[in-house]
Design an enzyme around this catalytic site. Structure first.
Site, PDB file in Angstrom:
ATOM      1  N   LYS A 151       0.818  -1.220   0.000  1.00  0.00           N
ATOM      2  CA  LYS A 151       0.000   0.000   0.000  1.00  0.00           C
ATOM      3  C   LYS A 151       0.850   1.268   0.000  1.00  0.00           C
ATOM      4  O   LYS A 151       0.441   2.314  -0.493  1.00  0.00           O
ATOM      5  CB  LYS A 151      -0.941   0.028   1.220  1.00  0.00           C
ATOM      6  CG  LYS A 151      -0.205   0.000   2.542  1.00  0.00           C
ATOM      7  CD  LYS A 151      -1.145  -0.037   3.723  1.00  0.00           C
ATOM      8  CE  LYS A 151      -1.714  -1.400   4.006  1.00  0.00           C
ATOM      9  NZ  LYS A 151      -0.753  -2.406   4.523  1.00  0.00           N
TER      10      LYS A 151
ATOM     11  N   HIS B 158       0.381  -3.707  14.933  1.00  0.00           N
ATOM     12  CA  HIS B 158       0.977  -2.570  14.218  1.00  0.00           C
ATOM     13  C   HIS B 158       0.933  -1.385  15.166  1.00  0.00           C
ATOM     14  O   HIS B 158      -0.148  -0.937  15.556  1.00  0.00           O
ATOM     15  CB  HIS B 158       0.194  -2.272  12.929  1.00  0.00           C
ATOM     16  CG  HIS B 158       0.939  -1.360  11.983  1.00  0.00           C
ATOM     17  ND1 HIS B 158       1.462  -0.154  12.378  1.00  0.00           N
ATOM     18  CD2 HIS B 158       1.248  -1.489  10.672  1.00  0.00           C
ATOM     19  CE1 HIS B 158       2.064   0.427  11.346  1.00  0.00           C
ATOM     20  NE2 HIS B 158       1.956  -0.370  10.301  1.00  0.00           N
TER      21      HIS B 158
ATOM     22  N   SER C  16       1.903   3.935  11.952  1.00  0.00           N
ATOM     23  CA  SER C  16       2.878   4.215  10.903  1.00  0.00           C
ATOM     24  C   SER C  16       3.734   5.433  11.269  1.00  0.00           C
ATOM     25  O   SER C  16       3.217   6.428  11.780  1.00  0.00           O
ATOM     26  CB  SER C  16       2.147   4.466   9.582  1.00  0.00           C
ATOM     27  OG  SER C  16       3.074   4.577   8.537  1.00  0.00           O
TER      28      SER C  16
ATOM     29  N   GLY D  21       5.693   0.511  10.672  1.00  0.00           N
ATOM     30  CA  GLY D  21       5.904   1.684  11.531  1.00  0.00           C
ATOM     31  C   GLY D  21       7.363   2.093  11.637  1.00  0.00           C
ATOM     32  O   GLY D  21       7.683   3.097  12.291  1.00  0.00           O
TER      33      GLY D  21
ATOM     34  N   GLU E 128       6.055  -6.011   8.624  1.00  0.00           N
ATOM     35  CA  GLU E 128       5.407  -5.446   7.437  1.00  0.00           C
ATOM     36  C   GLU E 128       5.872  -4.007   7.185  1.00  0.00           C
ATOM     37  O   GLU E 128       5.060  -3.087   7.153  1.00  0.00           O
ATOM     38  CB  GLU E 128       3.881  -5.466   7.617  1.00  0.00           C
ATOM     39  CG  GLU E 128       3.291  -6.835   7.866  1.00  0.00           C
ATOM     40  CD  GLU E 128       1.861  -6.763   8.399  1.00  0.00           C
ATOM     41  OE1 GLU E 128       1.296  -5.655   8.548  1.00  0.00           O
ATOM     42  OE2 GLU E 128       1.297  -7.834   8.680  1.00  0.00           O
ATOM     43  N   PRO E 129       7.175  -3.791   7.018  1.00  0.00           N
ATOM     44  CA  PRO E 129       7.629  -2.409   6.804  1.00  0.00           C
ATOM     45  C   PRO E 129       7.202  -1.872   5.445  1.00  0.00           C
ATOM     46  O   PRO E 129       7.257  -2.579   4.446  1.00  0.00           O
ATOM     47  CB  PRO E 129       9.159  -2.545   6.860  1.00  0.00           C
ATOM     48  CG  PRO E 129       9.427  -3.958   6.460  1.00  0.00           C
ATOM     49  CD  PRO E 129       8.271  -4.769   6.938  1.00  0.00           C
TER      50      PRO E 129
ATOM     51  N   TYR F 161      -3.475  12.921   4.299  1.00  0.00           N
ATOM     52  CA  TYR F 161      -3.732  11.536   4.721  1.00  0.00           C
ATOM     53  C   TYR F 161      -2.623  10.946   5.574  1.00  0.00           C
ATOM     54  O   TYR F 161      -2.857  10.016   6.337  1.00  0.00           O
ATOM     55  CB  TYR F 161      -3.921  10.640   3.494  1.00  0.00           C
ATOM     56  CG  TYR F 161      -5.062  11.044   2.615  1.00  0.00           C
ATOM     57  CD1 TYR F 161      -6.324  11.318   3.154  1.00  0.00           C
ATOM     58  CD2 TYR F 161      -4.915  11.149   1.241  1.00  0.00           C
ATOM     59  CE1 TYR F 161      -7.381  11.696   2.355  1.00  0.00           C
ATOM     60  CE2 TYR F 161      -5.970  11.515   0.423  1.00  0.00           C
ATOM     61  CZ  TYR F 161      -7.197  11.792   0.982  1.00  0.00           C
ATOM     62  OH  TYR F 161      -8.239  12.155   0.179  1.00  0.00           O
ATOM     63  N   ASP F 162      -1.405  11.416   5.370  1.00  0.00           N
ATOM     64  CA  ASP F 162      -0.278  10.802   6.072  1.00  0.00           C
ATOM     65  C   ASP F 162       0.279  11.744   7.142  1.00  0.00           C
ATOM     66  O   ASP F 162       1.322  11.475   7.727  1.00  0.00           O
ATOM     67  CB  ASP F 162       0.814  10.434   5.036  1.00  0.00           C
ATOM     68  CG  ASP F 162       1.885   9.528   5.622  1.00  0.00           C
ATOM     69  OD1 ASP F 162       1.538   8.677   6.464  1.00  0.00           O
ATOM     70  OD2 ASP F 162       3.064   9.689   5.264  1.00  0.00           O
TER      71      ASP F 162
HETATM   72  N1  PLP Z   1       0.878  -3.257   7.726  1.00  0.00           N
HETATM   73  C1  PLP Z   1      -0.367  -2.758   7.835  1.00  0.00           C
HETATM   74  C2  PLP Z   1      -1.465  -3.698   8.165  1.00  0.00           C
HETATM   75  C3  PLP Z   1      -0.616  -1.395   7.640  1.00  0.00           C
HETATM   76  O1  PLP Z   1      -1.863  -0.921   7.756  1.00  0.00           O
HETATM   77  C4  PLP Z   1       0.467  -0.539   7.313  1.00  0.00           C
HETATM   78  C5  PLP Z   1       0.266   0.892   7.118  1.00  0.00           C
HETATM   79  O2  PLP Z   1      -0.804   1.420   7.197  1.00  0.00           O
HETATM   80  C6  PLP Z   1       1.744  -1.117   7.166  1.00  0.00           C
HETATM   81  C7  PLP Z   1       1.923  -2.464   7.399  1.00  0.00           C
HETATM   82  C8  PLP Z   1       2.946  -0.308   6.783  1.00  0.00           C
HETATM   83  O3  PLP Z   1       3.284   0.579   7.767  1.00  0.00           O
HETATM   84  P1  PLP Z   1       4.584   1.501   7.605  1.00  0.00           P
HETATM   85  O4  PLP Z   1       4.547   2.083   6.253  1.00  0.00           O
HETATM   86  O5  PLP Z   1       4.458   2.509   8.673  1.00  0.00           O
HETATM   87  O6  PLP Z   1       5.774   0.622   7.803  1.00  0.00           O
END
Ligand code: PLP
Length: 412
Positions: free
Chosen positions: A63, A191, A194, A231, A260-261, A299-300
């Site tokens: 995403k 999580h 972020s 995060g 999940e970076p 949004y961010d």
């Molecule tokens: N995983 C999940 C489920 C998320 O919703 C997000 C961000 O919204 C992320 C991972 C990625 O987070 P970040 O970009 O802060 O590492």
């Protein structure tokens, strides 16, 4: 100079994104805002990740930036992928990434997306509520479920806990329901939010997740995954790793650790260039705004700051407002930023614009989404070629499909 999508230009080793921006804008032919994406940054971040978290396999959060160059590179580097929807799963799998390298990490999924995951063999799914369990029982009964628990950082750019994550008080009942339904409980995720600025949050999350894993075992499940979410920021990753790696010592044997970076991998790889096309007193109007790349302001909760491309003297700085190009007064990029007096046609450079920008851009008012000019230095390009060659054939990753071409060398 035309800026093609999804091709990588190989440039001299001492060439920076700013040099490329200068080379492009100096032609006088570039009118629209554009990005320079430095492939080497993604590779550098991956190497740093492996060094910092040797026991944690990253599942890149698609995403954050779903560029095919980024995804192909990370696929070749061997990361997994965190997908939020059918569309993201399909995009990642279209690059040859096998289903086993994907976690469908959205705790509230539309039924048709769950069915799609089942059809293509994406089995690792997160959940945080009872109704999701009933849907999964019906549509994807072979799923391997990861319970997302709530663990909020005290300070993060985008908190997520008010929307996702099971409260401590509901964890036992969710575990019991999953088992009663005959579903497989694979593990626990969280999580912290972020852009996490709370250094203790990750290790607190690990300890809370360990409690939930213990509860699973107590209830008769046999979990094997701990997912510590996203995060991460480069600026704090070293300090965070000290406490996280220590907390991981308390994780029971046989549990694989994943994360999940998103932002961490891509933010610094993208530099945006915008041109000033209007000036009204101490107000600049530029060719990208909150309906484009600067949606991140809304949004961010980001606060991007510009650097003038041309050399200026710091002692002449004044307070300016920066507007985006649309006719909407909400389209304000920054309401008070120190800048020199600039002219129409001057360019502003915005660093670290790779996270949560491009996937959200619209063409509101007819302004295009900025093109991306991908670059790799000669040394990085050699590494990219090695990575592609070394990519495990079992991954079904076909190097021929790595749609990057050595086009030209831009010299200073
Ligand atoms: N995983 C999940 C489920 C998320 O919703 C997000 C961000 O919204 C992320 C991972 C990625 O987070 P970040 O970009 O802060 O590492």
């Amino acid at each position: 100079m035309k800026i093609d999508q999804e091709y990588i230009r190989v440039v001299g080793n001492n060439i920076s994104p700013k040099d490329i921006i200068r080379a492009i804008t100096d032609t006088g032919k570039q009118d629209e805002a554009f990005y320079v994406m430095n492939v080497g940054e993604v590779i550098r971040k991956h190497e740093l990740w492996l060094k910092t978290f040797p026991k944690i396999k990253p599942f890149y959060a698609v995403k954050c930036n779903d560029s095919k160059v980024v995804l192909r590179l990370l696929a070749a580097l061997g990361t997994g992928f965190d997908c939020a929807s059918k569309g993201e799963i399909s995009r990642v799998m279209s690059l040859g990434v096998p289903a086993e390298r994907i976690i469908y990490a959205n705790p509230a999924k539309p039924s048709s997306h769950i069915k799609y995951a089942a059809k293509v063999g994406v089995n690792l799914l997160t959940f945080d509520n009872q109704s999701e369990l009933f849907k999964i029982k019906e549509l994807h009964p072979k799923a391997k479920l990861v319970l997302r628990i709530r663990c909020d950082a005290k300070d993060s750019q985008c908190p997520l806990g008010m929307k996702f994550g099971a409260d401590k008080s509901s964890i036992k009942a969710l575990i019991q329901l999953a088992l009663e339904l005959g579903l497989e409980l694979a593990g626990v995720s969280f999580h912290v939010g972020s852009g996490c600025r709370d250094l203790a949050a990750f290790s607190e999350g690990v300890l809370a997740a360990c409690d939930a894993l213990t509860e699973m075992v107590y209830c008769g499940a046999d979990p094997y995954i701990l997912d510590i979410g996203g995060g991460f920021l480069e600026s704090t990753i070293h300090k965070v790793s000290l406490s996280v790696n220590e907390a991981l010592e308390s994780v029971p044997h046989g549990i694989s650790i994943i994360a999940e970076p998103g932002r961490y991998y891509v933010d610094s790889a993208y530099t945006l260039a915008t041109a000033i096309h209007g000036i009204r007193g101490k107000e600049y109007y530029i060719n990208d705004g909150v309906y484009g790349s600067f949606n991140c302001v809304l949004y961010d909760h980001a606060n991007p700051l510009p650097i003038p491309l041309k050399e200026t003297h710091n002692d002449d700085l004044k307070n300016f407002k920066i507007w985006g190009p649309t006719c909407d007064s909400l389209d304000m990029v920054n309401d008070n930023v120190l800048l020199p007096e600039l002219e129409i046609g001057d360019w502003l450079v915005w660093e670290c614009m790779g996270a949560y920008t491009l996937p959200v851009c619209s063409t509101f008012n007819g302004f295009p989404v900025p093109n991306v000019f991908y670059i790799a230095t000669e040394d990085v390009w050699k590494v990219v070629q090695d990575i592609i060659t070394l990519a495990n054939p079992e991954d079904q990753f076909d190097p021929v499909n790595f749609n990057v071409t050595l086009l030209q060398t831009v010299s200073s």
